[in-house]
Design a protein around this motif. Structure first.
Motif, PDB file in Angstrom:
ATOM      1  N   TYR A 333       0.860  -1.183   0.000  1.00  0.00           N
ATOM      2  CA  TYR A 333       0.000   0.000   0.000  1.00  0.00           C
ATOM      3  C   TYR A 333       0.897   1.233   0.000  1.00  0.00           C
ATOM      4  O   TYR A 333       1.668   1.440   0.939  1.00  0.00           O
ATOM      5  CB  TYR A 333      -0.879   0.064   1.242  1.00  0.00           C
ATOM      6  CG  TYR A 333      -1.688  -1.176   1.535  1.00  0.00           C
ATOM      7  CD1 TYR A 333      -3.016  -1.292   1.122  1.00  0.00           C
ATOM      8  CD2 TYR A 333      -1.119  -2.230   2.251  1.00  0.00           C
ATOM      9  CE1 TYR A 333      -3.760  -2.420   1.411  1.00  0.00           C
ATOM     10  CE2 TYR A 333      -1.852  -3.365   2.541  1.00  0.00           C
ATOM     11  CZ  TYR A 333      -3.172  -3.461   2.121  1.00  0.00           C
ATOM     12  OH  TYR A 333      -3.901  -4.585   2.419  1.00  0.00           O
ATOM     13  N   SER A 334       0.783   2.052  -1.022  1.00  0.00           N
ATOM     14  CA  SER A 334       1.522   3.311  -1.053  1.00  0.00           C
ATOM     15  C   SER A 334       0.550   4.467  -0.862  1.00  0.00           C
ATOM     16  O   SER A 334      -0.457   4.562  -1.570  1.00  0.00           O
ATOM     17  CB  SER A 334       2.252   3.481  -2.384  1.00  0.00           C
ATOM     18  OG  SER A 334       2.793   4.787  -2.479  1.00  0.00           O
ATOM     19  N   LEU A 335       0.862   5.345   0.090  1.00  0.00           N
ATOM     20  CA  LEU A 335       0.005   6.506   0.287  1.00  0.00           C
ATOM     21  C   LEU A 335       0.099   7.462  -0.897  1.00  0.00           C
ATOM     22  O   LEU A 335      -0.834   8.205  -1.180  1.00  0.00           O
ATOM     23  CB  LEU A 335       0.393   7.228   1.582  1.00  0.00           C
ATOM     24  CG  LEU A 335      -0.585   8.279   2.087  1.00  0.00           C
ATOM     25  CD1 LEU A 335      -1.971   7.692   2.298  1.00  0.00           C
ATOM     26  CD2 LEU A 335      -0.089   8.900   3.382  1.00  0.00           C
ATOM     27  N   ASN A 336       1.237   7.452  -1.592  1.00  0.00           N
ATOM     28  CA  ASN A 336       1.408   8.268  -2.792  1.00  0.00           C
ATOM     29  C   ASN A 336       1.035   7.431  -4.010  1.00  0.00           C
ATOM     30  O   ASN A 336       1.737   6.477  -4.349  1.00  0.00           O
ATOM     31  CB  ASN A 336       2.851   8.755  -2.901  1.00  0.00           C
ATOM     32  CG  ASN A 336       3.025   9.762  -4.027  1.00  0.00           C
ATOM     33  OD1 ASN A 336       2.303   9.737  -5.018  1.00  0.00           O
ATOM     34  ND2 ASN A 336       3.986  10.657  -3.882  1.00  0.00           N
ATOM     35  N   PRO A 337      -0.053   7.748  -4.709  1.00  0.00           N
ATOM     36  CA  PRO A 337      -0.504   6.908  -5.819  1.00  0.00           C
ATOM     37  C   PRO A 337       0.440   6.909  -7.014  1.00  0.00           C
ATOM     38  O   PRO A 337       0.340   6.030  -7.875  1.00  0.00           O
ATOM     39  CB  PRO A 337      -1.866   7.519  -6.195  1.00  0.00           C
ATOM     40  CG  PRO A 337      -1.792   8.939  -5.720  1.00  0.00           C
ATOM     41  CD  PRO A 337      -0.948   8.909  -4.478  1.00  0.00           C
ATOM     42  N   ALA A 338       1.360   7.865  -7.063  1.00  0.00           N
ATOM     43  CA  ALA A 338       2.309   7.897  -8.178  1.00  0.00           C
ATOM     44  C   ALA A 338       3.202   6.662  -8.196  1.00  0.00           C
ATOM     45  O   ALA A 338       3.785   6.324  -9.227  1.00  0.00           O
ATOM     46  CB  ALA A 338       3.163   9.161  -8.091  1.00  0.00           C
ATOM     47  N   CYS A 339       3.318   5.992  -7.041  1.00  0.00           N
ATOM     48  CA  CYS A 339       4.170   4.805  -6.944  1.00  0.00           C
ATOM     49  C   CYS A 339       3.490   3.542  -7.447  1.00  0.00           C
ATOM     50  O   CYS A 339       4.169   2.534  -7.690  1.00  0.00           O
ATOM     51  CB  CYS A 339       4.584   4.567  -5.497  1.00  0.00           C
ATOM     52  SG  CYS A 339       5.448   5.924  -4.702  1.00  0.00           S
ATOM     53  N   VAL A 340       2.189   3.566  -7.595  1.00  0.00           N
ATOM     54  CA  VAL A 340       1.456   2.325  -7.842  1.00  0.00           C
ATOM     55  C   VAL A 340       1.852   1.646  -9.157  1.00  0.00           C
ATOM     56  O   VAL A 340       1.998   0.415  -9.185  1.00  0.00           O
ATOM     57  CB  VAL A 340      -0.061   2.567  -7.766  1.00  0.00           C
ATOM     58  CG1 VAL A 340      -0.841   1.305  -8.113  1.00  0.00           C
ATOM     59  CG2 VAL A 340      -0.431   3.037  -6.358  1.00  0.00           C
ATOM     60  N   ALA A 358      -6.717   0.893  -2.820  1.00  0.00           N
ATOM     61  CA  ALA A 358      -6.387   2.319  -2.818  1.00  0.00           C
ATOM     62  C   ALA A 358      -6.487   2.809  -1.381  1.00  0.00           C
ATOM     63  O   ALA A 358      -7.522   2.662  -0.734  1.00  0.00           O
ATOM     64  CB  ALA A 358      -7.349   3.084  -3.716  1.00  0.00           C
ATOM     65  N   TRP A 359      -5.413   3.402  -0.897  1.00  0.00           N
ATOM     66  CA  TRP A 359      -5.278   3.590   0.550  1.00  0.00           C
ATOM     67  C   TRP A 359      -5.381   5.057   0.961  1.00  0.00           C
ATOM     68  O   TRP A 359      -4.741   5.925   0.362  1.00  0.00           O
ATOM     69  CB  TRP A 359      -3.938   2.990   0.983  1.00  0.00           C
ATOM     70  CG  TRP A 359      -3.586   3.153   2.432  1.00  0.00           C
ATOM     71  CD1 TRP A 359      -4.429   3.014   3.501  1.00  0.00           C
ATOM     72  CD2 TRP A 359      -2.298   3.482   2.973  1.00  0.00           C
ATOM     73  NE1 TRP A 359      -3.746   3.230   4.681  1.00  0.00           N
ATOM     74  CE2 TRP A 359      -2.432   3.516   4.384  1.00  0.00           C
ATOM     75  CE3 TRP A 359      -1.049   3.751   2.411  1.00  0.00           C
ATOM     76  CZ2 TRP A 359      -1.371   3.811   5.230  1.00  0.00           C
ATOM     77  CZ3 TRP A 359       0.014   4.032   3.255  1.00  0.00           C
ATOM     78  CH2 TRP A 359      -0.153   4.055   4.639  1.00  0.00           C
ATOM     79  N   THR A 374      -4.785   0.876 -13.005  1.00  0.00           N
ATOM     80  CA  THR A 374      -3.354   0.571 -12.928  1.00  0.00           C
ATOM     81  C   THR A 374      -3.128  -0.912 -12.691  1.00  0.00           C
ATOM     82  O   THR A 374      -2.278  -1.534 -13.350  1.00  0.00           O
ATOM     83  CB  THR A 374      -2.685   1.382 -11.801  1.00  0.00           C
ATOM     84  OG1 THR A 374      -2.879   2.772 -12.062  1.00  0.00           O
ATOM     85  CG2 THR A 374      -1.201   1.091 -11.722  1.00  0.00           C
ATOM     86  N   VAL A 375      -3.877  -1.490 -11.774  1.00  0.00           N
ATOM     87  CA  VAL A 375      -3.725  -2.920 -11.494  1.00  0.00           C
ATOM     88  C   VAL A 375      -4.095  -3.740 -12.714  1.00  0.00           C
ATOM     89  O   VAL A 375      -3.405  -4.714 -13.066  1.00  0.00           O
ATOM     90  CB  VAL A 375      -4.572  -3.321 -10.274  1.00  0.00           C
ATOM     91  CG1 VAL A 375      -4.629  -4.839 -10.123  1.00  0.00           C
ATOM     92  CG2 VAL A 375      -4.007  -2.696  -9.005  1.00  0.00           C
ATOM     93  N   SER A 376      -5.181  -3.381 -13.395  1.00  0.00           N
ATOM     94  CA  SER A 376      -5.597  -4.156 -14.569  1.00  0.00           C
ATOM     95  C   SER A 376      -4.603  -4.033 -15.715  1.00  0.00           C
ATOM     96  O   SER A 376      -4.392  -4.991 -16.470  1.00  0.00           O
ATOM     97  CB  SER A 376      -6.989  -3.721 -15.033  1.00  0.00           C
ATOM     98  OG  SER A 376      -6.995  -2.369 -15.449  1.00  0.00           O
ATOM     99  N   GLU A 377      -3.953  -2.880 -15.844  1.00  0.00           N
ATOM    100  CA  GLU A 377      -3.030  -2.665 -16.955  1.00  0.00           C
ATOM    101  C   GLU A 377      -1.626  -3.201 -16.687  1.00  0.00           C
ATOM    102  O   GLU A 377      -0.952  -3.686 -17.598  1.00  0.00           O
ATOM    103  CB  GLU A 377      -2.951  -1.168 -17.273  1.00  0.00           C
ATOM    104  CG  GLU A 377      -4.241  -0.620 -17.876  1.00  0.00           C
ATOM    105  CD  GLU A 377      -4.208   0.886 -18.057  1.00  0.00           C
ATOM    106  OE1 GLU A 377      -3.266   1.519 -17.553  1.00  0.00           O
ATOM    107  OE2 GLU A 377      -5.134   1.416 -18.701  1.00  0.00           O
ATOM    108  N   TYR A 378      -1.172  -3.115 -15.425  1.00  0.00           N
ATOM    109  CA  TYR A 378       0.212  -3.493 -15.121  1.00  0.00           C
ATOM    110  C   TYR A 378       0.326  -4.784 -14.316  1.00  0.00           C
ATOM    111  O   TYR A 378       1.426  -5.335 -14.197  1.00  0.00           O
ATOM    112  CB  TYR A 378       0.901  -2.375 -14.335  1.00  0.00           C
ATOM    113  CG  TYR A 378       1.073  -1.105 -15.122  1.00  0.00           C
ATOM    114  CD1 TYR A 378       2.016  -1.011 -16.146  1.00  0.00           C
ATOM    115  CD2 TYR A 378       0.296   0.016 -14.849  1.00  0.00           C
ATOM    116  CE1 TYR A 378       2.171   0.163 -16.866  1.00  0.00           C
ATOM    117  CE2 TYR A 378       0.443   1.193 -15.563  1.00  0.00           C
ATOM    118  CZ  TYR A 378       1.387   1.259 -16.574  1.00  0.00           C
ATOM    119  OH  TYR A 378       1.550   2.424 -17.284  1.00  0.00           O
TER     120      TYR A 378
END
Length: 443
Positions: A333-340, A358-359, A374-378
């Motif tokens: 879980y990343s608080l910054n979504p840019a890392c996902v 999403a946290w 993002t999860v579906s694509e990567y």
């Protein structure tokens, strides 16, 4: 014009409506929250709507501060009714934010109230909700939301006396040793009290942590959780960590990080050995307002997302654990979504690793959609573990309905465009909303 918070909320296609109906009544497995297990065991009854909403919900506290409400009406000595009136006053300003959705869903699903909360109807809603709360104790709320399993978050020294079956809900602990790994003296003292001996050496603190983990496992614990501002470094080795731990009171920040990282490798190996799930929460910058931290304490709404996170540090961490055959099932879980996106690609290199929900600041309508995209694509959407509350409030179980609606709309869009077949979509909805996490936790 659509009905206000009607049955079609967030469902924009016929396929979305159909898929939502498939999952809306599924049981809930809440695999990460901060509920007070004593309130569940003692079947706590809330005196009023103000206590239910505003006793511990830092989401609502933060929104009130953003709207200029004085701290007296947030964490101060005002009555719950006074605090509630202030929340009702600022509530119409929250358009588009998750709190707007959650609050209205709480009113609707718990109390059957469909009016839009505001100052003008605040007293009417207060009276209606309070009348309903006379029969809605903690067990009744858990039954209302069909909560099957709750994983609380617990210090290693916790007695765990209140865990077990609470009515129809299985309440189990999560092992959360953050403060010990960060060499907090108060946490180390609590650990010593729990095991009955001093932990003045690295060997002793490892022994104590293992003993407490074994105790947690005996109480049905199958999850460990670590909240961290910074990710682990390379393992400095036993000798270096022992030397640093022995003089822990005078270490620099970098030296503390070395000890923390070494202990993370140690704990991860224990989790793997015991077949546990390890959750890693990171990219947080906690208690950034020193004056308010001194006044209000931790978890009061003064934590933010970190602007830069070196997620590359996870690669040697996972790689070393994998080479040692000690990488447990892990959720990130990343608080910054840019890392996902980078984390999602990393999960493909280490099959034991999944991307979590999403946290926190990201569990908004668009934040959840972006996470799903993002999860579906990567990575793979169909193996996703779904939603959790991460909350201190029993009312927060509406977040599962919120998520299921967004997921149904997201997947339903592919069905509507002829890009995904309906039968597969139904199976995926069940898996993401219930089946995957049940299998992942082996419960």
């Amino acid at each position: 014009m659509k009905d206000f918070f009607g049955d079609l909320l967030l469902l924009n296609t016929p396929s979305a409506e159909l898929l939502y109906k498939e999952v809306k009544d599924l049981p809930i497995i809440d695999y990460h929250c901060h509920l007070n297990e004593n309130e569940l065991r003692n079947n706590h009854r809330f005196e009023n709507l103000g206590e239910l909403w505003l006793a511990a919900d830092h989401y609502k506290w933060r929104a009130m501060r953003l709207c200029g409400v004085d701290e007296k009406y947030i964490t101060g000595d005002a009555s719950f009714y006074e605090k509630y009136l202030k929340y009702a006053e600022i509530f119409p300003l929250l358009c588009g934010g998750p709190l707007y959705y959650w609050t209205q869903l709480e009113l609707k699903l718990l109390f059957g109230i469909t009016d839009s909360l505001c100052s003008e109807n605040a007293e009417k809603i207060w009276n209606t909700a309070n009348e309903a709360l006379k029969t809605l104790d903690a067990s009744a709320i858990l039954r209302r939301f069909k909560v099957e399993y709750v994983a609380t978050t617990d210090d290693p020294a916790s007695a765990l006396a209140a865990h077990g079956m609470c009515g129809e809900t299985n309440v189990r602990p999560t092992f959360r040793p953050d403060f010990v790994l960060n060499l907090d003296e108060a946490a180390i003292a609590r650990l010593e009290g729990a095991v009955g001996y001093k932990v003045d050496t690295l060997e002793e603190v490892k022994r104590a942590l293992k003993e407490r983990l074994d105790y947690f496992i005996s109480k049905g614990c199958c999850i460990a959780d670590h909240g961290m501002d910074f990710l682990p470094m390379a393992d400095c080795g036993e000798a270096r960590a022992a030397e640093l731990y022995a003089r822990r009171a005078s270490l620099s920040f970098e030296e503390k990080q070395e000890v923390f990282s070494h202990l993370m490798y140690f704990m991860a190996a224990l989790y793997a050995k015991n077949g546990m799930v390890m959750q890693l929460h990171f990219a947080t910058f906690r208690n950034v307002n020193g004056a308010m931290f001194a006044r209000c304490g931790r978890d009061a709404g003064f934590d933010i997302m970190r602007g830069n996170v070196d997620t590359d540090r996870l690669i040697p961490f996972f790689d070393t654990l994998a080479q040692r055959d000690s990488l447990p099932k892990t959720v990130l879980y990343s608080l910054n979504p840019a890392c996902v996106p980078s984390l999602a690609t990393l999960s493909g290199a280490f099959p034991n690793v999944r991307i979590g929900a999403a946290w926190w600041f990201s569990d908004t309508v668009e934040g959840i959609r972006r996470q799903l995209e993002t999860v579906s694509e990567y990575a793979v959407l169909g193996t996703n573990l779904g939603m959790l509350t991460d909350s201190r409030s029993l009312a927060s179980y509406v977040r599962f309905d919120f998520f299921r609606r967004i997921l149904a709309d997201f997947v339903g869009g592919y069905v509507e465009r002829g890009e995904y077949d309906l039968a597969s979509a139904k199976k995926l909805m069940y898996a993401v909303c219930y089946g995957n996490v049940k299998a992942f936790l082996n419960i």
